[in-house]
Design an enzyme around this catalytic site. Sequence first.
Site, PDB file in Angstrom:
ATOM      1  CE  LYS A 180       1.832  -1.100  -6.741  1.00 23.79           C
ATOM      2  NZ  LYS A 180       1.367   0.236  -7.112  1.00 23.79           N
TER       3      LYS A 180
ATOM      4  NE  ARG B  55      -4.401   6.608  -0.818  1.00 20.23           N
ATOM      5  CZ  ARG B  55      -4.443   7.319  -1.730  1.00 20.23           C
ATOM      6  NH1 ARG B  55      -5.573   8.268  -2.140  1.00 20.23           N
ATOM      7  NH2 ARG B  55      -3.645   7.192  -2.849  1.00 20.23           N
TER       8      ARG B  55
END
Length: 502
Positions: free
Chosen positions: A280, A354
């Site tokens: 990130k 996920r």
Amino acid sequence: MEFTVKSGNPEKQRTACLVLGVYENRRLTPSAEQFDAACGGVLSNLLRRGDLEGKPGQSLLLFNVPEAVCERVLLVGGGREREVDDRRFRQILTHAATALNETGATEAMVYLTDLAVKGRDLHWKIRQIVETVEETQYRFDALKSKKDAPRRPLRKININIPGRKEQSDSEQAIREGAAIAAGVKLARDLGNMPPNLCHPAYLAEQAQALTGEFSALQAHILEESEMRQIGMNALLAVSQGSAQPAKLIRLDYRQGPAAQKPYILVGKGVTFDSGGISLKPGEAMDEMKYDMCGAASVLGTLRACVELQLPLNIIGLIAAVENMPGGQATRPGDIVTSLSGQTVEILNTDAEGRLILCDALTYAERDEPAAVIDIATLTGACIVALGRHPHGLFSNHPPLAHALQTAAHASSDRVWELPLWEDYQEGLDSNFADMANIASSRDGGAIIAACFLSRFAKKLHWAHLDIAGTAWKTGKTKGATGRPVPLLTQYLLDRAVETSSQ
Ligand code: BES
Ligand code: MN
Ligand code: ZN
């Protein structure tokens, strides 16, 4: 904080602080009117002189009111009489609680239950009073070496109710509000913990600690070796770049009929999300300690349900991992076989939520649940779509979505449903595996993520809450919110009522 309900005339209350509501345009609430009449018109005089306008956010503290037996009166502005809605009522309560804290009174008698809130009854108002007061009292100063505790903290709040007839329902409202507030506090504390201290093993310890506190709860922790044995490779792929071993935390609460299928809450517990090899950007990266707020809400909700002794079977499942870019980390392009047998090409290691949830959902099938709800800070795209007010709601079972919407309204912990149409699924096509973990376009990112999960929930009545925008606040008031503990507790409260009326 201790809460009780009490009826009686305001001027006759021997309390350290009476809290009365005053609307704009010199309109008094019924209790303020009664007080005014018994005390020679003090309030109407003061309003006429313009000392208080009654706007929301305003308040005025009075001492030594003739004819009254209380030590102080806190007048709280309620805004226009016909305009008090949920939001306004909460604003008024937050302001009143803050002002009350500064008075030095350790006890108070609150008459704000007679503010007329559109579409809301006494039960709701009492619950909001309890939840809001606890929320404003909240501090996270465990890691500050100097704590600024108030000299004389508020200890007890009496809430006014009309009479005996309302007593038992009102006491139930207090129990519900207090249990929810305690669950919210637990979720906030866990969320606010720094990621060096709050790692997967810490979450497991917290789950164990909860079973020590409540004997109706049992905990079981699955270690990495067991997860590897059964084939939770998608989950393990996220964890493998971290020095902290993953934990699958399971909490069992079985107080429902033996034949009743369990309700399962699945929490995303990424204790820090660096993005992994798909690292990130640095800005606000500290906030990725909040990537375990789904897990925290599972623990908070279980705490609330146990305290309320709901006659249900509930299972909490927490996928606890840390997403780091170590030498063993998953590479973009790696393909793993999930617990379901479906293969996944991991094109972006930052789409890790996920990957852990898909295995947890497959694992949940084993308990033949009545419903499964996963809670996850899943996508930045959900914040783009909905902002920071409602949780994103997705479901493959309309009655479940509807039940969650009903609970959201009752608890004022709002959701907004987004679609799970087939049209979105093709975005996840992969040339090399059954699916990719991201789509090539950023369009509809929250929906794409939910579509990915839906492929692992085909055998379940399943709902997904994307809490990326709601689990914490950024900026000056940075901190965990404890949401959606109120929503989930309400959903389960409603199921308990449904069960007992069958
Ligand atoms: N935990 C983040 C989502 C997130 C980001 C929540 C910022 C709140 C604030 C999640 O794991 C993530 O990184 N999602 C990616 C998905 C993308 C790679 C498809 C995102 O939202 O950018
Ligand atoms: Mn991520
Ligand atoms: Zn994440």
